[in-house]
Write a protein that holds these residues in place. Structure first.
Motif, PDB file in Angstrom:
ATOM      1  N   ARG A  17       0.820  -1.205   0.000  1.00  0.00           N
ATOM      2  CA  ARG A  17       0.000   0.000   0.000  1.00  0.00           C
ATOM      3  C   ARG A  17       0.859   1.263   0.000  1.00  0.00           C
ATOM      4  O   ARG A  17       0.465   2.301  -0.523  1.00  0.00           O
ATOM      5  N   ARG A 134      -3.845   5.509   1.741  1.00  0.00           N
ATOM      6  CA  ARG A 134      -3.654   4.098   1.398  1.00  0.00           C
ATOM      7  C   ARG A 134      -2.846   3.362   2.471  1.00  0.00           C
ATOM      8  O   ARG A 134      -2.995   2.156   2.642  1.00  0.00           O
ATOM      9  N   SER A 135      -1.947   4.086   3.132  1.00  0.00           N
ATOM     10  CA  SER A 135      -1.059   3.450   4.107  1.00  0.00           C
ATOM     11  C   SER A 135      -1.232   4.122   5.464  1.00  0.00           C
ATOM     12  O   SER A 135      -1.068   5.333   5.596  1.00  0.00           O
ATOM     13  N   ARG A 187      -9.998   5.791   1.677  1.00  0.00           N
ATOM     14  CA  ARG A 187      -9.420   4.440   1.657  1.00  0.00           C
ATOM     15  C   ARG A 187     -10.477   3.407   1.311  1.00  0.00           C
ATOM     16  O   ARG A 187     -10.218   2.480   0.534  1.00  0.00           O
ATOM     17  N   ARG A 188     -11.673   3.548   1.873  1.00  0.00           N
ATOM     18  CA  ARG A 188     -12.748   2.606   1.535  1.00  0.00           C
ATOM     19  C   ARG A 188     -13.079   2.675   0.052  1.00  0.00           C
ATOM     20  O   ARG A 188     -13.272   1.639  -0.602  1.00  0.00           O
ATOM     21  N   ALA A 190     -11.120   3.651  -2.395  1.00  0.00           N
ATOM     22  CA  ALA A 190     -10.010   3.089  -3.177  1.00  0.00           C
ATOM     23  C   ALA A 190     -10.035   1.571  -3.131  1.00  0.00           C
ATOM     24  O   ALA A 190      -9.817   0.899  -4.155  1.00  0.00           O
ATOM     25  N   GLU A 191     -10.287   1.003  -1.951  1.00  0.00           N
ATOM     26  CA  GLU A 191     -10.343  -0.458  -1.837  1.00  0.00           C
ATOM     27  C   GLU A 191     -11.498  -1.026  -2.645  1.00  0.00           C
ATOM     28  O   GLU A 191     -11.366  -2.077  -3.289  1.00  0.00           O
ATOM     29  N   GLU A 194     -10.471  -0.832  -6.318  1.00  0.00           N
ATOM     30  CA  GLU A 194      -9.492  -1.870  -6.645  1.00  0.00           C
ATOM     31  C   GLU A 194     -10.140  -3.245  -6.715  1.00  0.00           C
ATOM     32  O   GLU A 194      -9.802  -4.058  -7.581  1.00  0.00           O
ATOM     33  N   GLN A 195     -11.086  -3.495  -5.791  1.00  0.00           N
ATOM     34  CA  GLN A 195     -11.785  -4.785  -5.817  1.00  0.00           C
ATOM     35  C   GLN A 195     -12.637  -4.909  -7.068  1.00  0.00           C
ATOM     36  O   GLN A 195     -12.706  -5.984  -7.695  1.00  0.00           O
TER      37      GLN A 195
END
Length: 580
Positions: A17, A134-135, A187-188, A190-191, A194-195
């Motif tokens: 990340r 992200r991190s 972040r949610r 982005a995740e 990505e999913q």
């Protein structure tokens, strides 16, 4: 905590990340340097050139450090844990430098400069939630340091007390809370994105696998249907039987055309459909297309006319197969929806290096709403048309995408009850007529005496191959799979092998590998033609790279198969004659 435990904890903090943070932050380098230069100017006005110069020098050092620490990430490579820790250290240094400027402004006690300090802290936190979300560890460094300093400076400022101190501190805490919440939401998102991307890739791979499987499963029985129909065509038949066989072949060809349409649209979507430009005779191609549909037009009582403009170049440069495919679809579509009158194909030059191909009809026409849906995949003008005339709704979608791949386009004009006109514009520059090809060294004069081993597990496909090859005079032996094929090759001498790809126990690719490795005795260099129902893009090239001498798709077209064998077989005396 043990040394191994600490190492694992550090590894968890500096995972992939952090690489995403590095990639996202890099495009803002120029903006950061520009803002830093502006802030350095303000520092010069308030603290002098020494402070300003030292601070901007520290910014330059931090940017160089971050650049050197992220070269692998930006090159698409995975850095080591120490490399990621190095990038975190550069983040820590950069954050401290930026926060230091804000602290200098706050400590002057001047209200205007303290407002500037608060703005600087807020800017750092906004920057952090935009990239470092992200991190967790990056977010803690880039956002945590200015947040802690901002709250601490307000909380411990001796000028603030009582309600004022509480209000200022609570306001700072609310700002920090908002930033952290925004980072959590980012972040949610982005995740989730990505999913979704991973799911889309998996779905596309599943679709490709499904199409490959369905292509194979459909082509295998169609090989039996069309192969036996072609074999019947060559037998003595009465007129009614001959007509029935022709209808069987035409129906099979129609089914194969639908299957090819589905495969074509998938290849186009995947970007795996390649064009093969070469000089071709455009008027001749157009006439051949019309000749192909002349019988269908006559059966419906519709005139099919082909006209070529006087300035149209005869020889043009382009992909003849794809131009033919588009024209066949347009003419087929026009005839499908025309019960009386005329279908006219007109070809003319349309400016420098461009050609316009027009197909107009006197058919049922379309409303504006139907036209709007016309070029969408798997879509007919309306459901009643689909029921009445059939079709997948893929033809015109493929035509437009093929035209776009060739640098052209298809437009149409239509009115209900007044017919339709389709215009295909393509860049087809004039080309010189190619030199006539030298006569082929191999003439298709039959395969008399040629010993051929057919390695095929499907009994129907075996019967088709035997019927086609024995009718051409070949001597045919069968093997049910790769293992039995190798056994036959060790025991007998053959001139050529037809090898199916998918077989039980041992498939065609493994059998070919062992054959070339010498496990079939003296037949290691025998020509091997791959028989395959696989039709996905690039597979023919893969089979040739694996050592096959030629590839023959299924369903088998007798003339194509015999031509391939004639071109591939070693032109030596047949094995049977040599043995004698």
């Amino acid at each position: 905590m043990t040394g191994d435990g600490r190492a694992q904890a550090a590894q968890g903090l500096v995972d992939k990340r952090l690489d995403g943070v590095a990639r996202d932050a890099r495009p803002t380098t120029h903006a950061r340097l520009a803002i830093a230069l502006l802030l350095a100017g303000l520092l010069h006005l308030n603290f002098g050139w020494r402070v300003s110069g030292l601070w901007y020098g520290a910014i330059i050092v931090s940017e160089i450090w971050a650049y050197l620490a992220t070269r692998k990430q930006l090159a698409g490579q995975e850095p080591s844990a120490s490399g990621r820790l190095n990038y975190l250290a550069s983040n820590l240094w950069m954050t401290c430098v930026w926060s230091g400027a804000a602290v200098l402004h706050w400590r002057t006690g001047e209200p205007a400069l303290q407002i500037a300090a608060l703005c600087a802290f807020a800017g750092q936190m906004i920057h952090a939630q935009a990239f470092s979300f992200r991190s967790s560890v990056s977010m803690a460094i880039v956002s945590g340091i200015p947040a802690t300093l901002m709250i601490g400076l307000i909380l411990f400022d001796s000028r603030f007390s009582g309600v004022q101190a509480l209000t200022a501190t609570a306001s700072a805490v609310l700002v920090v809370g908002y930033v952290l919440n925004a980072a959590r939401m980012n972040r949610r998102s982005a995740e989730a994105r990505e999913q979704a991307e991973a799911d889309a890739v998996a779905a596309n791979q599943a679709k490709s696998s499904f199409l490959a499987m369905m292509s194979h499963e459909l082509r295998t029985p169609m090989n039996g249907v069309l192969g036996m129909a072609w074999a019947l065509r060559n037998r003595p038949l009465d007129p009614q039987q001959a007509e029935q066989v022709e209808m069987l072949i035409r129906s099979g060809d129609t089914l194969m055309a639908i299957l090819n349409d589905i495969l074509d649209i998938s290849k186009i979507e995947a970007g795996k459909l390649d064009l093969e430009p070469a000089p071709f005779d455009l008027p001749d191609l157009a006439q051949r297309v019309c000749d192909l549909w002349a019988g269908a037009a006559t059966a419906k009582g519709v005139r099919l006319v082909c006209e070529v403009g006087p300035t149209t170049p005869q020889w043009v440069l382009g992909d003849a197969n794809r131009v033919r495919q588009i024209m066949l679809n347009l003419v087929s579509n026009a005839l499908k929806f025309t019960d009386e009158g005329c279908v006219r194909v007109c070809i003319r030059a349309a400016g420098a290096d461009h050609v316009e191909i027009t197909v107009d009809d006197t058919g049922i026409g379309m409303s504006p709403e139907q036209q709007a849906r016309l070029f969408r995949p798997f879509t007919q003008a309306d459901i009643s048309i689909a029921r009445r005339f059939g079709g997948t709704g893929l033809g015109l979608a493929i035509c437009r995408q093929l035209a776009a791949m060739m640098g052209g386009d298809i437009t149409m004009e239509s009115a209900e009850g007044e017919g339709s006109t389709f215009r295909l514009q393509l860049p087809l520059p004039a080309a010189a007529e190619p030199a006539p090809e030298a006569p082929a060294a191999h003439q298709l004069e039959g395969l008399d005496g040629l010993r051929i081993l057919v390695v095929e597990d499907n009994a129907i496909n075996q019967a088709v191959a035997r019927a086609v090859l024995e009718a051409a005079g070949a001597l045919v032996e069968m093997a049910d799979d790769g293992l039995k094929g190798l056994e036959r090759l060790r025991a007998q001498t053959f001139d050529l092998v037809l090898m199916d790809i998918h077989m039980p126990r041992m498939d065609g690719i493994e059998a070919l590998r062992r054959l070339r490795a010498g496990e079939a005795g003296q037949n290691a260099s025998i020509p091997v033609v791959a028989l395959t129902a696989d039709a996905m893009a690039g597979q023919d090239k893969q089979f040739l790279q694996q050592g096959f001498d030629a590839v023959q798709p299924k369903p088998i077209v007798p003339l194509e198969l015999l031509t391939t064998i004639s071109a591939t077989a070693r032109r030596i005396p047949p094995a049977s004659a040599a043995a004698a």
